[in-house]
Design a protein around this motif. Structure first.
Motif, short mmCIF file in Angstrom:
data_model
loop_
_atom_site.label_atom_id
_atom_site.label_comp_id
_atom_site.label_asym_id
_atom_site.label_seq_id
_atom_site.Cartn_x
_atom_site.Cartn_y
_atom_site.Cartn_z
N ASP A 142 0.85 -1.21 0.00
CA ASP A 142 0.00 0.00 0.00
C ASP A 142 0.87 1.24 0.00
O ASP A 142 0.63 2.19 -0.76
CB ASP A 142 -0.90 0.02 1.25
N TRP A 143 1.88 1.24 0.90
CA TRP A 143 2.79 2.40 0.97
C TRP A 143 3.51 2.61 -0.37
O TRP A 143 3.57 3.73 -0.87
CB TRP A 143 3.82 2.17 2.09
N PHE A 144 4.05 1.52 -0.91
CA PHE A 144 4.82 1.65 -2.15
C PHE A 144 3.96 2.18 -3.29
O PHE A 144 4.35 3.10 -4.02
CB PHE A 144 5.42 0.29 -2.53
N GLU A 145 2.77 1.62 -3.44
CA GLU A 145 1.92 2.02 -4.56
C GLU A 145 1.53 3.50 -4.44
O GLU A 145 1.60 4.24 -5.43
CB GLU A 145 0.67 1.14 -4.60
N GLU A 146 1.17 3.91 -3.25
CA GLU A 146 0.79 5.31 -3.05
C GLU A 146 1.98 6.24 -3.27
O GLU A 146 1.86 7.27 -3.95
CB GLU A 146 0.25 5.48 -1.62
N ALA A 180 10.56 -0.90 5.72
CA ALA A 180 11.43 0.13 6.30
C ALA A 180 11.42 1.41 5.48
O ALA A 180 11.99 2.42 5.90
CB ALA A 180 12.86 -0.41 6.40
N HIS A 181 10.82 1.35 4.28
CA HIS A 181 10.72 2.52 3.39
C HIS A 181 12.11 3.02 2.96
O HIS A 181 12.35 4.21 2.89
CB HIS A 181 9.92 3.66 4.04
N SER A 182 12.98 2.09 2.68
CA SER A 182 14.32 2.44 2.22
C SER A 182 14.60 1.71 0.91
O SER A 182 13.91 0.75 0.55
CB SER A 182 15.36 2.05 3.27
N LEU A 199 18.80 5.04 -0.37
CA LEU A 199 17.79 6.08 -0.41
C LEU A 199 16.79 5.90 0.73
O LEU A 199 16.41 4.77 1.06
CB LEU A 199 17.02 6.03 -1.74
N SER A 200 16.36 7.02 1.30
CA SER A 200 15.28 7.01 2.29
C SER A 200 14.01 7.42 1.56
O SER A 200 13.83 8.60 1.23
CB SER A 200 15.58 8.01 3.42
N LEU A 201 13.13 6.48 1.34
CA LEU A 201 12.03 6.72 0.41
C LEU A 201 10.82 7.39 1.05
O LEU A 201 9.79 7.55 0.38
CB LEU A 201 11.66 5.41 -0.29
N ASP A 202 10.92 7.78 2.30
CA ASP A 202 9.90 8.65 2.87
C ASP A 202 10.23 10.12 2.61
O ASP A 202 9.43 11.00 2.92
CB ASP A 202 9.77 8.42 4.39
N VAL A 203 11.43 10.35 2.08
CA VAL A 203 11.89 11.71 1.85
C VAL A 203 11.67 12.07 0.38
O VAL A 203 12.21 11.43 -0.52
CB VAL A 203 13.40 11.83 2.22
N TRP A 205 13.24 10.80 -3.82
CA TRP A 205 12.53 10.42 -5.04
C TRP A 205 12.91 11.35 -6.19
O TRP A 205 13.07 10.92 -7.33
CB TRP A 205 11.02 10.44 -4.83
N ALA A 206 13.05 12.63 -5.88
CA ALA A 206 13.46 13.59 -6.92
C ALA A 206 14.85 13.22 -7.45
O ALA A 206 15.10 13.32 -8.67
CB ALA A 206 13.45 15.00 -6.34
N TRP A 207 15.72 12.80 -6.56
CA TRP A 207 17.06 12.38 -6.99
C TRP A 207 16.97 11.16 -7.91
O TRP A 207 17.63 11.10 -8.96
CB TRP A 207 17.91 12.05 -5.75
N LEU A 208 16.15 10.21 -7.51
CA LEU A 208 15.97 9.00 -8.33
C LEU A 208 15.45 9.39 -9.72
O LEU A 208 15.96 8.90 -10.75
CB LEU A 208 14.97 8.06 -7.65
N ASN A 209 14.42 10.22 -9.75
CA ASN A 209 13.84 10.62 -11.04
C ASN A 209 14.86 11.36 -11.89
O ASN A 209 14.91 11.19 -13.12
CB ASN A 209 12.61 11.49 -10.80
N ASP A 210 15.70 12.15 -11.25
CA ASP A 210 16.75 12.87 -11.97
C ASP A 210 17.76 11.89 -12.58
O ASP A 210 18.21 12.06 -13.73
CB ASP A 210 17.44 13.84 -11.01
N GLN A 211 18.11 10.87 -11.82
CA GLN A 211 19.05 9.86 -12.34
C GLN A 211 18.48 9.15 -13.56
O GLN A 211 19.18 8.95 -14.56
CB GLN A 211 19.36 8.81 -11.26
N LEU A 212 17.21 8.80 -13.48
CA LEU A 212 16.58 8.11 -14.62
C LEU A 212 16.52 9.03 -15.84
O LEU A 212 16.73 8.60 -16.97
CB LEU A 212 15.18 7.61 -14.23
N GLY A 213 16.21 10.30 -15.59
CA GLY A 213 16.18 11.26 -16.69
C GLY A 213 17.54 11.39 -17.37
O GLY A 213 17.64 11.45 -18.59
N LYS A 214 18.59 11.40 -16.56
CA LYS A 214 19.95 11.48 -17.11
C LYS A 214 20.27 10.23 -17.94
O LYS A 214 20.89 10.34 -19.01
CB LYS A 214 20.97 11.61 -15.97
#
Lengths: 134, 126
Positions: free
Chosen positions: A45-49, A91-93, A111-115, A119-128
């Motif tokens: 549930d957490w991951f999907e949201e 653990a949301h990591s 990565l701490s995925l509650d932060v 997520w913005a960093w992850l998305n930036d990496q994928l964009g690159k």
């Protein structure tokens, strides 16, 4: 022993995250040769949201797999880059790793995925990766 | 076995999405003690390995992919015969390594396997 498997459950292959998460919900303990912990309902549930909130539509959807420890693993193949995010959904990591398959160069980060900024960093990496792979 | 020998790996159905195996298929789990179970392709054909795995061991597999002994050696992985469970059983031995190195190694192995393609898939058997 659990006989459910995610590839068998969805005959119409799709990378829609909701569909993939729905398949992960059907796994039972023992899915991996008698081992393999089923992902928790709360964790999924957490991951999907979180994914719907933080992951932009313009980035490629990942392939989602269960991990033997009860987590979720997202993988992307972008050109000759093989990228993954191994997620502890309780653990949301996450553990990000990317490998350039021809050169062997790689990178990794926890990565701490509650932060939200993680997520913005992850998305930036994928964009690159998308820009480099073009 | 020699460097050209193909080591056969059974792919769990949950390790497939869109027909593409996850790198986890070539990564030992915690219970594996850093030893990845394979079949020695010099001793058993992919189809027979799949039949042994599913019928005699009673486990599930969507098919068989493989890597060569030489590909393992290029990643500093040893390959050893381990005939205790059954005669064709071999293991790829992963040394103690960081999570990052483990990821890199598994991804290199699955890339080699994907380039080689499916060695056996039951759904395509006539």
């Amino acid at each position: 022993m659990a006989r459910e498997s995610i590839d068998a459950i969805s005959p119409v292959h799709t990378l829609d995250v909701s569909v993939q998460v729905r398949d992960l919900r059907k796994l039972r303990n023992g899915w991996l040769d008698g081992d393999g912990i089923a992902p928790s309902e709360e964790g999924l549930d957490w991951f999907e949201e979180k994914f719907k909130k933080e992951f932009p539509d313009q980035l490629p959807r990942p392939r989602l797999y269960p991990t033997p420890e009860g987590g979720v693993r997202a993988e992307w193949t972008i050109g000759r880059f093989d990228a993954s995010l191994d997620i502890d959904i309780d653990a949301h990591s996450g553990f990000w790793h990317v490998l350039q398959l021809d050169t062997g160069e790689d990178d990794a980060r926890d990565l701490s995925l509650d932060v939200d900024t993680e997520w913005a960093w992850l998305n930036d990496q994928l964009g690159k990766l998308l820009r480099v792979a073009k | 076995m020699n460097t050209e020998s193909i080591l056969l790996r059974q792919i769990n159905p949950s390790f497939l999405r869109h027909g593409i195996p996850t790198a986890q298929a070539f990564m030992p789990t915690r219970k594996d003690s850093r030893r990845l179970s394979m079949y020695d392709g010099d001793q058993i054909a992919p189809r027979n390995a799949w039949k042994h795995f599913t019928e005699q061991l009673g486990l599930v597999s969507s098919g068989v992919q493989g890597v060569t002994v030489g590909e393992c050696h290029s990643l500093n992985l040893r390959v050893s015969a381990d005939p205790e469970p059954f005669p064709e059983h071999v293991v790829i031995e992963f040394p103690a390594m960081s999570r990052r190195q483990s990821e890199l190694t598994a991804k290199a192995l699955v890339d080699a396997a994907k380039r080689r393609g499916w060695l056996f898939q039951p759904e395509f058997e006539s």
